[in-house]
Motif scaffolding. Structure first.
Motif, PDB file in Angstrom:
ATOM      1  N   HIS A 130       0.832  -1.202   0.000  1.00 24.37           N
ATOM      2  CA  HIS A 130       0.000   0.000   0.000  1.00 24.37           C
ATOM      3  C   HIS A 130       0.863   1.246   0.000  1.00 24.37           C
ATOM      4  CE1 HIS A 130      -3.823  -1.996   0.824  1.00 24.37           C
ATOM      5  NE2 HIS A 130      -3.048  -2.887   1.394  1.00 24.37           N
ATOM      6  N   GLY A 131       0.326   2.289  -0.618  1.00 23.03           N
ATOM      7  CA  GLY A 131       1.004   3.571  -0.608  1.00 23.03           C
ATOM      8  C   GLY A 131       0.029   4.703  -0.839  1.00 23.03           C
ATOM      9  N   SER A 132       0.469   5.901  -0.493  1.00 19.88           N
ATOM     10  CA  SER A 132      -0.340   7.095  -0.727  1.00 19.88           C
ATOM     11  C   SER A 132       0.554   8.314  -0.591  1.00 19.88           C
ATOM     12  CB  SER A 132      -1.485   7.185   0.278  1.00 19.88           C
ATOM     13  OG  SER A 132      -2.288   8.327   0.012  1.00 19.88           O
ATOM     14  N   ASP A 133       0.169   9.367  -1.290  1.00 17.59           N
ATOM     15  CA  ASP A 133       0.816  10.659  -1.068  1.00 17.59           C
ATOM     16  C   ASP A 133      -0.092  11.546  -0.222  1.00 17.59           C
ATOM     17  OD1 ASP A 133      -1.126  11.354  -2.982  1.00 17.59           O
ATOM     18  OD2 ASP A 133       0.342  11.483  -4.593  1.00 17.59           O
ATOM     19  N   LEU A 134      -1.268  11.007   0.139  1.00 15.62           N
ATOM     20  CA  LEU A 134      -2.262  11.691   0.979  1.00 15.62           C
ATOM     21  C   LEU A 134      -2.652  13.062   0.423  1.00 15.62           C
ATOM     22  CD1 LEU A 134      -0.910  10.673   4.504  1.00 15.62           C
ATOM     23  CD2 LEU A 134      -2.908   9.732   3.311  1.00 15.62           C
ATOM     24  N   ASN A 138      -7.474  14.804  -6.703  1.00 14.54           N
ATOM     25  CA  ASN A 138      -7.231  15.805  -7.747  1.00 14.54           C
ATOM     26  C   ASN A 138      -5.802  16.323  -7.794  1.00 14.54           C
ATOM     27  OD1 ASN A 138      -9.868  15.813  -8.822  1.00 14.54           O
ATOM     28  ND2 ASN A 138     -10.545  16.980  -7.047  1.00 14.54           N
ATOM     29  N   SER A 139      -4.864  15.624  -7.173  1.00 18.43           N
ATOM     30  CA  SER A 139      -3.465  16.039  -7.230  1.00 18.43           C
ATOM     31  C   SER A 139      -2.585  14.814  -7.007  1.00 18.43           C
ATOM     32  CB  SER A 139      -3.177  17.112  -6.177  1.00 18.43           C
ATOM     33  OG  SER A 139      -3.462  16.639  -4.889  1.00 18.43           O
ATOM     34  N   GLY A 140      -1.295  15.027  -7.089  1.00 16.40           N
ATOM     35  CA  GLY A 140      -0.355  13.949  -6.809  1.00 16.40           C
ATOM     36  C   GLY A 140      -0.441  12.803  -7.799  1.00 16.40           C
ATOM     37  N   THR A 141      -0.250  11.604  -7.276  1.00 14.89           N
ATOM     38  CA  THR A 141      -0.177  10.405  -8.113  1.00 14.89           C
ATOM     39  C   THR A 141      -1.475  10.147  -8.862  1.00 14.89           C
ATOM     40  OG1 THR A 141       1.408   9.473  -6.552  1.00 14.89           O
ATOM     41  CG2 THR A 141       0.382   7.950  -8.093  1.00 14.89           C
ATOM     42  N   SER A 142      -2.613  10.304  -8.202  1.00 19.27           N
ATOM     43  CA  SER A 142      -3.885  10.041  -8.888  1.00 19.27           C
ATOM     44  C   SER A 142      -4.097  11.021 -10.037  1.00 19.27           C
ATOM     45  CB  SER A 142      -5.061  10.084  -7.914  1.00 19.27           C
ATOM     46  OG  SER A 142      -5.198  11.357  -7.339  1.00 19.27           O
ATOM     47  N   PHE A 143      -3.683  12.261  -9.869  1.00 16.47           N
ATOM     48  CA  PHE A 143      -3.779  13.244 -10.947  1.00 16.47           C
ATOM     49  C   PHE A 143      -2.862  12.860 -12.102  1.00 16.47           C
ATOM     50  CE2 PHE A 143      -2.485  17.138 -13.124  1.00 16.47           C
ATOM     51  CZ  PHE A 143      -3.713  17.662 -13.471  1.00 16.47           C
ATOM     52  N   ASN A 144      -1.643  12.427 -11.795  1.00 10.57           N
ATOM     53  CA  ASN A 144      -0.687  12.025 -12.839  1.00 10.57           C
ATOM     54  C   ASN A 144      -1.171  10.810 -13.621  1.00 10.57           C
ATOM     55  OD1 ASN A 144       1.006  14.131 -12.168  1.00 10.57           O
ATOM     56  ND2 ASN A 144       2.301  12.878 -10.839  1.00 10.57           N
ATOM     57  N   TYR A 145      -1.975   9.963 -12.990  1.00 10.09           N
ATOM     58  CA  TYR A 145      -2.538   8.791 -13.669  1.00 10.09           C
ATOM     59  C   TYR A 145      -3.912   9.088 -14.263  1.00 10.09           C
ATOM     60  CZ  TYR A 145       1.058   5.370 -12.691  1.00 10.09           C
ATOM     61  OH  TYR A 145       2.231   4.658 -12.700  1.00 10.09           O
ATOM     62  N   HIS A 146      -4.343  10.324 -14.166  1.00 14.80           N
ATOM     63  CA  HIS A 146      -5.632  10.766 -14.699  1.00 14.80           C
ATOM     64  C   HIS A 146      -6.777   9.894 -14.167  1.00 14.80           C
ATOM     65  CE1 HIS A 146      -7.951  12.460 -18.396  1.00 14.80           C
ATOM     66  NE2 HIS A 146      -8.315  13.017 -17.269  1.00 14.80           N
TER      67      HIS A 146
END
Length: 184
Positions: A130-134, A138-146
């Protein structure tokens, strides 16, 4: 992947680039269209998966390169997401079936609350990485992966290319592709 040719997409595509530039609705429309049509996504099947640097629940650094050489299923999810939590037992069965064949699973949380994220991992008995940038959705890793909705899955090949994307927790698409590439 299901491709839909809708009137809204055709009208949007006919706009001049200047009309799409600096337009707040452009982001909303491309996110909406990308749910069904990979042509609108910044992250497409066949491209190299975007690099990320996130932390595990214990604070250890995790990067995409840590998984290079293995098939990797990235699961974007959240502790507050009902469909994500309902799908976790299915994901656990999937993980148990394919880990023997070398599949790695990384669940990346789009949570912003570390305690709720860690508690959900324990409650749902999620025994993989597991990981997260918290930073939220709408930002960080999830934003980069659209990532436009959770749960959303990405199957990454050992060379780092994206093989399959699945929005809404449909793990069958991932399993079909995995069976083909692993010759199951």
């Amino acid at each position: 992947m299901r491709i839909e040719d809708t009137l809204a997409e055709r009208c949007f595509d006919s706009l001049l680039p200047e009309a799409k530039e600096n337009n707040c609705l452009t982001h909303i429309l491309t996110n909406t269209f990308s749910t069904y049509n990979d042509n609108y996504s910044r992250v497409k099947i066949g491209m190299v998966a975007p690099h990320f640097s996130i932390n595990s629940p214990s604070g250890a650094a995790l990067q995409l390169n840590d998984f290079r050489g293995s098939y990797l299923l990235i699961d974007f999810w959240a502790s507050w997401c009902g469909p994500c939590r309902e799908n976790n037992p299915k994901l656990k069965s999937f993980y148990d079936k394919y880990k023997k064949l070398g599949l790695k699973v990384l669940s990346i949380s789009v949570d912003t609350d570390k305690t709720k994220w860690k508690d959900a991992i324990v409650e749902d008995k999620m025994e993989w990485t597991h990981g997260s940038d918290l930073l939220g959705v709408n930002s960080g890793t999830s934003f980069n992966y659209h990532v436009v909705a959770v749960p959303e899955y990405f199957l990454i090949a050992p060379d780092g290319t994206i093989l399959v994307k699945s929005i809404g927790g449909d793990i069958n698409i991932i399993e079909d592709k995995l069976n083909k590439v692993m010759k199951q």
